[in-house]
Design a protein around this motif. Sequence first.
Motif, PDB file in Angstrom:
ATOM      1  N   GLU A  69       0.828  -1.207   0.000  1.00 33.84           N
ATOM      2  CA  GLU A  69       0.000   0.000   0.000  1.00 33.84           C
ATOM      3  C   GLU A  69       0.864   1.259   0.000  1.00 33.84           C
ATOM      4  O   GLU A  69       0.570   2.242  -0.702  1.00 33.84           O
ATOM      5  CB  GLU A  69      -0.923  -0.013   1.215  1.00 33.84           C
ATOM      6  CG  GLU A  69      -1.975  -1.109   1.165  1.00 33.84           C
ATOM      7  CD  GLU A  69      -2.799  -1.203   2.440  1.00 33.84           C
ATOM      8  OE1 GLU A  69      -3.786  -1.962   2.435  1.00 33.84           O
ATOM      9  OE2 GLU A  69      -2.456  -0.525   3.440  1.00 33.84           O
ATOM     10  N   HIS A  70       1.947   1.233   0.769  1.00 37.60           N
ATOM     11  CA  HIS A  70       2.833   2.401   0.843  1.00 37.60           C
ATOM     12  C   HIS A  70       3.554   2.618  -0.474  1.00 37.60           C
ATOM     13  O   HIS A  70       3.727   3.773  -0.921  1.00 37.60           O
ATOM     14  CB  HIS A  70       3.834   2.216   1.986  1.00 37.60           C
ATOM     15  CG  HIS A  70       4.506   3.483   2.404  1.00 37.60           C
ATOM     16  ND1 HIS A  70       5.659   3.942   1.803  1.00 37.60           N
ATOM     17  CD2 HIS A  70       4.181   4.415   3.346  1.00 37.60           C
ATOM     18  CE1 HIS A  70       6.032   5.084   2.360  1.00 37.60           C
ATOM     19  NE2 HIS A  70       5.151   5.402   3.290  1.00 37.60           N
ATOM     20  N   ASP A  71       3.972   1.544  -1.133  1.00 39.75           N
ATOM     21  CA  ASP A  71       4.610   1.667  -2.442  1.00 39.75           C
ATOM     22  C   ASP A  71       3.637   2.247  -3.467  1.00 39.75           C
ATOM     23  O   ASP A  71       4.018   3.047  -4.332  1.00 39.75           O
ATOM     24  CB  ASP A  71       5.119   0.303  -2.917  1.00 39.75           C
ATOM     25  CG  ASP A  71       6.258  -0.229  -2.065  1.00 39.75           C
ATOM     26  OD1 ASP A  71       6.836   0.549  -1.285  1.00 39.75           O
ATOM     27  OD2 ASP A  71       6.568  -1.430  -2.184  1.00 39.75           O
ATOM     28  N   TYR A  72       2.379   1.853  -3.372  1.00 38.99           N
ATOM     29  CA  TYR A  72       1.347   2.402  -4.257  1.00 38.99           C
ATOM     30  C   TYR A  72       1.233   3.908  -4.019  1.00 38.99           C
ATOM     31  O   TYR A  72       1.171   4.694  -4.981  1.00 38.99           O
ATOM     32  CB  TYR A  72       0.018   1.701  -3.975  1.00 38.99           C
ATOM     33  CG  TYR A  72      -1.087   2.010  -4.957  1.00 38.99           C
ATOM     34  CD1 TYR A  72      -1.407   1.126  -5.985  1.00 38.99           C
ATOM     35  CD2 TYR A  72      -1.822   3.191  -4.856  1.00 38.99           C
ATOM     36  CE1 TYR A  72      -2.418   1.412  -6.898  1.00 38.99           C
ATOM     37  CE2 TYR A  72      -2.836   3.486  -5.746  1.00 38.99           C
ATOM     38  CZ  TYR A  72      -3.138   2.592  -6.767  1.00 38.99           C
ATOM     39  OH  TYR A  72      -4.133   2.885  -7.653  1.00 38.99           O
ATOM     40  N   PHE A  73       1.199   4.309  -2.764  1.00 38.89           N
ATOM     41  CA  PHE A  73       1.132   5.718  -2.381  1.00 38.89           C
ATOM     42  C   PHE A  73       2.311   6.482  -2.972  1.00 38.89           C
ATOM     43  O   PHE A  73       2.147   7.522  -3.636  1.00 38.89           O
ATOM     44  CB  PHE A  73       1.125   5.806  -0.851  1.00 38.89           C
ATOM     45  CG  PHE A  73       1.220   7.185  -0.261  1.00 38.89           C
ATOM     46  CD1 PHE A  73       0.452   8.234  -0.725  1.00 38.89           C
ATOM     47  CD2 PHE A  73       2.076   7.423   0.820  1.00 38.89           C
ATOM     48  CE1 PHE A  73       0.526   9.504  -0.158  1.00 38.89           C
ATOM     49  CE2 PHE A  73       2.157   8.681   1.398  1.00 38.89           C
ATOM     50  CZ  PHE A  73       1.387   9.720   0.907  1.00 38.89           C
ATOM     51  N   ALA A  74       3.520   5.957  -2.776  1.00 40.13           N
ATOM     52  CA  ALA A  74       4.721   6.629  -3.275  1.00 40.13           C
ATOM     53  C   ALA A  74       4.701   6.745  -4.793  1.00 40.13           C
ATOM     54  O   ALA A  74       5.098   7.779  -5.360  1.00 40.13           O
ATOM     55  CB  ALA A  74       5.968   5.876  -2.816  1.00 40.13           C
ATOM     56  N   ASN A  75       4.231   5.717  -5.461  1.00 45.74           N
ATOM     57  CA  ASN A  75       4.203   5.752  -6.923  1.00 45.74           C
ATOM     58  C   ASN A  75       3.145   6.712  -7.460  1.00 45.74           C
ATOM     59  O   ASN A  75       3.336   7.331  -8.506  1.00 45.74           O
ATOM     60  CB  ASN A  75       4.005   4.352  -7.486  1.00 45.74           C
ATOM     61  CG  ASN A  75       5.296   3.536  -7.440  1.00 45.74           C
ATOM     62  OD1 ASN A  75       6.383   4.070  -7.598  1.00 45.74           O
ATOM     63  ND2 ASN A  75       5.169   2.248  -7.199  1.00 45.74           N
ATOM     64  N   VAL A  76       2.025   6.845  -6.747  1.00 46.88           N
ATOM     65  CA  VAL A  76       1.037   7.858  -7.122  1.00 46.88           C
ATOM     66  C   VAL A  76       1.686   9.243  -7.081  1.00 46.88           C
ATOM     67  O   VAL A  76       1.489  10.069  -7.988  1.00 46.88           O
ATOM     68  CB  VAL A  76      -0.199   7.804  -6.196  1.00 46.88           C
ATOM     69  CG1 VAL A  76      -1.033   9.077  -6.315  1.00 46.88           C
ATOM     70  CG2 VAL A  76      -1.055   6.596  -6.517  1.00 46.88           C
ATOM     71  N   LEU A  77       2.481   9.494  -6.052  1.00 45.63           N
ATOM     72  CA  LEU A  77       3.155  10.785  -5.942  1.00 45.63           C
ATOM     73  C   LEU A  77       4.141  10.974  -7.087  1.00 45.63           C
ATOM     74  O   LEU A  77       4.169  12.025  -7.740  1.00 45.63           O
ATOM     75  CB  LEU A  77       3.865  10.884  -4.592  1.00 45.63           C
ATOM     76  CG  LEU A  77       2.955  10.871  -3.351  1.00 45.63           C
ATOM     77  CD1 LEU A  77       3.789  10.883  -2.081  1.00 45.63           C
ATOM     78  CD2 LEU A  77       1.984  12.034  -3.355  1.00 45.63           C
TER      79      LEU A  77
END
Length: 428
Positions: A69-77
């Motif tokens: 989930e955190h990697d998804y968040f970072a990639n959205v950014l």
Amino acid sequence: METALLKKTLNESPAAYAVHNVLNVTSEIGQLKTVLLHRPGQEIENLTPELLERLLFDDIPYLKVAREEHDYFANVLRENGVKVLYLETLAAEAIKDQGVKTQFISQFIDEASVESESLKEALTEYFNSFSNQDLINKMMAGIRREELRDFHRISLYDQVNNLYPFICDPMPNLYFTRDPFATVGNGITMNHMRTQTRNRETIFAKYIFKNHLQFKDAQIPFWFDREEDTSLEGGDVLVLSDTTLAIGISQRTDAASVEKVCRRLFQNNSKFETVLAFHIPSSRAFMHLDTVFTMVDYDKFTIHSEIEGPLTVYEMTKHNGKNGLKIKIEKQDMKLEDILKKHLGRDIALIRCGNGDKIAGAREQWNDGANTLAIAPGEVVVYSRNHVTNKVLSEEYGVKLHIIPSSELSRGRGGPRCMSMPLYRENL
């Protein structure tokens, strides 16, 4: 699964950070250019039911999914033009000098409340066996007693205190990078956090801003220091505009700290003319100001309706008296919308978490429905689980949403804003 992009980012050299090598945050909604995150690590695996209260958690996230989930968040950014830096990477780079590393290890051990001299010596030797990056990761994860297999407990202290499972507690709250410090204008508040559990987190930021190549010569003003005797946490600090700062008086931030920040901003001739002190109820559910109130556009804010009644706002402004700087403090009797209108110069819409419904609002506020991260005016990152609030934001107010998965990250009681510390935003 880690992507090639993630692996590259986690191991970038200091030269890669040169795009924006100074701090600049003059609003909550300016185009986000550089942000600091911490990818959840083994500290999450060291949470146990018995330690939840001590370590300020309500539940135990599943690390594998939390990382996804955190990697998804970072990639959205990243996909939206944001440069993502990682706390753990910067901290490792900040202690390249051997003298700095030695000092860092000594201070870390002291702040971990390791009282036995023999145990301090054994722990120092253990820490020096790691590479810098592995050292930082290990410090964040916590040190279990069985890791020092060769340590012989000779002293009375070591033998009496042999039952607690950790020599150094894990730091599971680290993925909420918003709290240990806060970027305000071109400076920071290096925070003294309410609890010892979280105050230890600020040591990484201290060494980054004092020793990392990208920051140590930047003459960054410190509006607050971690050695203060009153508490301040970053989730209570909101930069409403280049002239107006909001700080929450909350479960985690003292009124005296708000006044200290205000005085230093005014003394150093910063552009800030007003500090609004938001006194919110002191409770775990409301923890920080940004758990109940965030800015999503020039004229739009999310809010948890349950704070509107008990909320009190104090306006603090600069006045030069005969004996030097004076701070004028006035309790505001207007509605919150009118207070914000006065300082932002436009009509304000308050978007209530859960659409104002008592049940939906309470549930979604608990899961940080009001805790949005703006990456541009009218464009925010939100948790998927807060579907009622998300629908209102999107369909009724036209806010562009970047929705991220949140089943495990939300167990730590923090949302997208909590998980991010902007270092650079474009001015509005």
